[in-house]
Design an enzyme around this catalytic site. Structure first.
Site, PDB file in Angstrom:
ATOM      1  N   HIS A 132       0.876  -1.173   0.000  1.00  0.00           N
ATOM      2  CA  HIS A 132       0.000   0.000   0.000  1.00  0.00           C
ATOM      3  C   HIS A 132       0.913   1.224   0.000  1.00  0.00           C
ATOM      4  CE1 HIS A 132      -2.741   2.993   1.786  1.00  0.00           C
ATOM      5  NE2 HIS A 132      -3.754   2.197   1.493  1.00  0.00           N
ATOM      6  N   ASP A 209       3.462  -3.749   8.093  1.00  0.00           N
ATOM      7  CA  ASP A 209       2.188  -3.065   7.900  1.00  0.00           C
ATOM      8  C   ASP A 209       1.101  -4.120   8.112  1.00  0.00           C
ATOM      9  OD1 ASP A 209      -0.133  -1.963   7.026  1.00  0.00           O
ATOM     10  OD2 ASP A 209       0.616  -1.364   5.055  1.00  0.00           O
ATOM     11  N   GLN A 212      -4.115  -4.794   7.353  1.00  0.00           N
ATOM     12  CA  GLN A 212      -5.109  -5.744   6.827  1.00  0.00           C
ATOM     13  C   GLN A 212      -5.039  -7.111   7.491  1.00  0.00           C
ATOM     14  OE1 GLN A 212      -7.520  -4.967   4.933  1.00  0.00           O
ATOM     15  NE2 GLN A 212      -6.892  -3.081   3.903  1.00  0.00           N
ATOM     16  N   LYS A 235     -10.261  -0.169  10.584  1.00  0.00           N
ATOM     17  CA  LYS A 235     -10.422  -1.388   9.778  1.00  0.00           C
ATOM     18  C   LYS A 235     -10.785  -2.594  10.638  1.00  0.00           C
ATOM     19  CE  LYS A 235      -7.023   0.097   6.331  1.00  0.00           C
ATOM     20  NZ  LYS A 235      -7.821   0.482   5.165  1.00  0.00           N
ATOM     21  N   CYS A 375      -4.779   2.288  -3.652  1.00  0.00           N
ATOM     22  CA  CYS A 375      -3.559   2.891  -3.076  1.00  0.00           C
ATOM     23  C   CYS A 375      -2.378   1.939  -3.219  1.00  0.00           C
ATOM     24  CB  CYS A 375      -3.754   3.279  -1.611  1.00  0.00           C
ATOM     25  SG  CYS A 375      -4.994   4.528  -1.364  1.00  0.00           S
TER      26      CYS A 375
HETATM   27  N1  PLP Z   1      -1.730  -0.533   4.686  1.00  0.00           N
HETATM   28  C1  PLP Z   1      -2.653  -1.265   4.091  1.00  0.00           C
HETATM   29  C2  PLP Z   1      -2.300  -2.643   3.628  1.00  0.00           C
HETATM   30  C3  PLP Z   1      -3.927  -0.753   3.886  1.00  0.00           C
HETATM   31  O1  PLP Z   1      -4.847  -1.487   3.261  1.00  0.00           O
HETATM   32  C4  PLP Z   1      -4.218   0.554   4.318  1.00  0.00           C
HETATM   33  C5  PLP Z   1      -5.536   1.148   4.084  1.00  0.00           C
HETATM   34  O2  PLP Z   1      -6.248   0.781   3.183  1.00  0.00           O
HETATM   35  C6  PLP Z   1      -3.215   1.265   4.971  1.00  0.00           C
HETATM   36  C7  PLP Z   1      -1.977   0.698   5.131  1.00  0.00           C
HETATM   37  C8  PLP Z   1      -3.429   2.651   5.450  1.00  0.00           C
HETATM   38  O3  PLP Z   1      -4.367   2.675   6.456  1.00  0.00           O
HETATM   39  P1  PLP Z   1      -4.877   4.073   6.997  1.00  0.00           P
HETATM   40  O4  PLP Z   1      -5.485   4.788   5.838  1.00  0.00           O
HETATM   41  O5  PLP Z   1      -5.847   3.710   8.053  1.00  0.00           O
HETATM   42  O6  PLP Z   1      -3.672   4.764   7.530  1.00  0.00           O
END
Ligand code: PLP
Length: 419
Positions: A132, A209, A212, A235, A375
């Protein structure tokens, strides 16, 4: 509905929908909402909404500073939420949990604070092609500002991390590997225990990260062997505006603050300032107090179901959806085939129909999905796609939702004459 009743491997997701007021809302299609966009942000159960309202209504004052009962109560609840997050991800200490706004901020904190202290010109940082943007752009910025090199671990045609490529890049002894646990664009579950072992053998720290994964499966930072972990509350059924960074204590203690100001200091004089102990050193200003209460309630809700049961439920639904999509001509699912390596995130393309059109038609059928690059533009570039349609499942979904997805695909193909 009492979640205790659902302590079985696979439960009836539709029974949980009664806990989520958003499902009472009529949809313009006149159909019940089939919500398949939880990977973007999840609806909230009543217990979370009530916890936030109760925090504002009965327990609200600023935290950590007040010498009066209401502030002590608010502080105790805020710190209770921190303990709940620590327990939920297997952190050795709640002092290693830093509250932030979201996973993006958690990763930026590491990139700014650890990165700007430990990474210099010519050093190597590794990320992957699967990330992401939240786990990619901060590392690009770090590389730009420090003169470090940034390389990306390749992904295979079927959407796995290429472990041979990882090994080859690790041989250059990078300082850090920034990797996602579950890809939001492919659904891939990465083998993080093995990846961490390889990275540590090469002397690299691992930033995970987990935006998810933490909402959907048991996650234990000690077992995974990572050094930092980022998560978002919104999430995992919690409020937006709160997330967490976990970091090994010795790393957090050695890092300079990310932001400065009130709350994060020990002593301030006109000549200089000393910092508070971790985690407060990283929590400048008034934090998300009521949101922490909501996150605590979300964790209680998920723990009430049991994370093994959540994973088993989603795995079952994924398998049904994967097999149903495989039987449809002109539909291609991205990511690994095996449910062991694939979370309940189905990123797919329908030949001859742009994903934005797919999502629009689906909406007319009461099916909410995501369409776009998620993203993760480098993932789209890797597979030479402008975008995909993504259906992501969670605790309140059931087989009926999978059937609604399949019918919506058929209806789209009929409408566009591509069936
Ligand atoms: N990392 C992953 C794999 C994501 O799917 C997302 C959000 O869709 C994020 C990071 C970023 O999350 P946030 O927008 O809550 O900071």
């Amino acid at each position: 509905m009492a979640v205790e009743q659902l302590r079985r491997d696979v439960f009836d997701g539709s029974a949980l929908r009664a806990d989520f007021p958003v499902f009472d809302r009529p949809h313009r299609s006149g159909l019940p909402l089939a919500f398949l966009d939880s990977a973007a942000s999840a609806p909230k159960p009543r217990s979370v909404i009530e916890a936030v309202a109760d925090a504002y209504g009965h327990h609200y004052a600023n935290v950590h500073r007040g010498i009066y009962e209401l502030s002590e109560d608010a502080t105790a609840r805020f710190e209770g939420a921190r303990r709940a997050v620590a327990r939920f991800i297997g952190a050795p200490s709640d002092r290693e949990i830093v509250f932030v706004r979201n996973a993006t901020e958690a990763i930026n904190l590491v990139a700014f604070s650890w990165g700007r202290t430990n990474v210099g010109a010519g050093d190597l940082i590794l990320s992957t092609q699967m990330e992401h943007h939240a786990n990619l752009v901060p590392w690009q910025q770090l590389a730009t500002e420090t003169g470090a090199r940034l390389e990306y671990v390749a992904i295979t045609d079927d959407g796995r991390l290429d472990l041979d490529d990882l090994r080859a890049r690790l041989a250059q002894r990078p300082k850090l590997l920034a990797v996602g646990h579950v890809s939001n664009a492919l659904g891939t579950i990465n083998p993080i225990e093995e990846v961490s072992r390889l990275a540590h053998d090469a002397g690299a720290l691992v930033v995970l990260d987990a935006a998810q994964s933490v909402p959907h499966m048991p996650v234990d930072v000690t077992r995974l062997g990572v050094d930092f972990l980022a998560l978002s509350g919104h999430k995992m059924l919690g409020p937006s505006g709160i997330g967490a960074l976990w970091g090994r204590r010795e790393l957090l203690e050695a890092m300079p603050p990310f932001m400065t100001g009130g709350s994060m200091i020990s002593k301030v004089t006109l000549e200089g300032t000393t910092w508070a102990e971790v985690p407060l050193k990283f929590e400048a200003g008034t934090p998300a107090i009521a949101e922490a209460a909501g996150l605590h309630a979300a964790i209680d809700y998920l723990e009430g179901i049991g994370m093994d049961a959540v994973r088993a439920h989603e795995r079952f639904l994924f398998e049904q959806a994967r097999d149903a999509l495989a039987a449809l001509p002109g539909v291609r699912l991205l990511g690994p085939e095996s449910a062991d390596e694939h979370a309940a995130v189905l990123s797919f393309v329908i030949d001859g129909v742009h994903p934005h059109d797919v999502a629009t038609v689906f909406d007319h059928h009461g099916v909410a999905v995501r369409a776009g690059h998620h993203c993760a533009q480098p993932v789209m570039a890797r597979y030479d796609l402008p975008a995909t349609t993504r259906a992501s499942l969670y605790v309140y979904n059931d087989l009926d939702d999978v059937e609604r997805l399949v019918s919506a695909i058929r209806a789209t193909q009929t409408l566009f004459g591509t069936a």
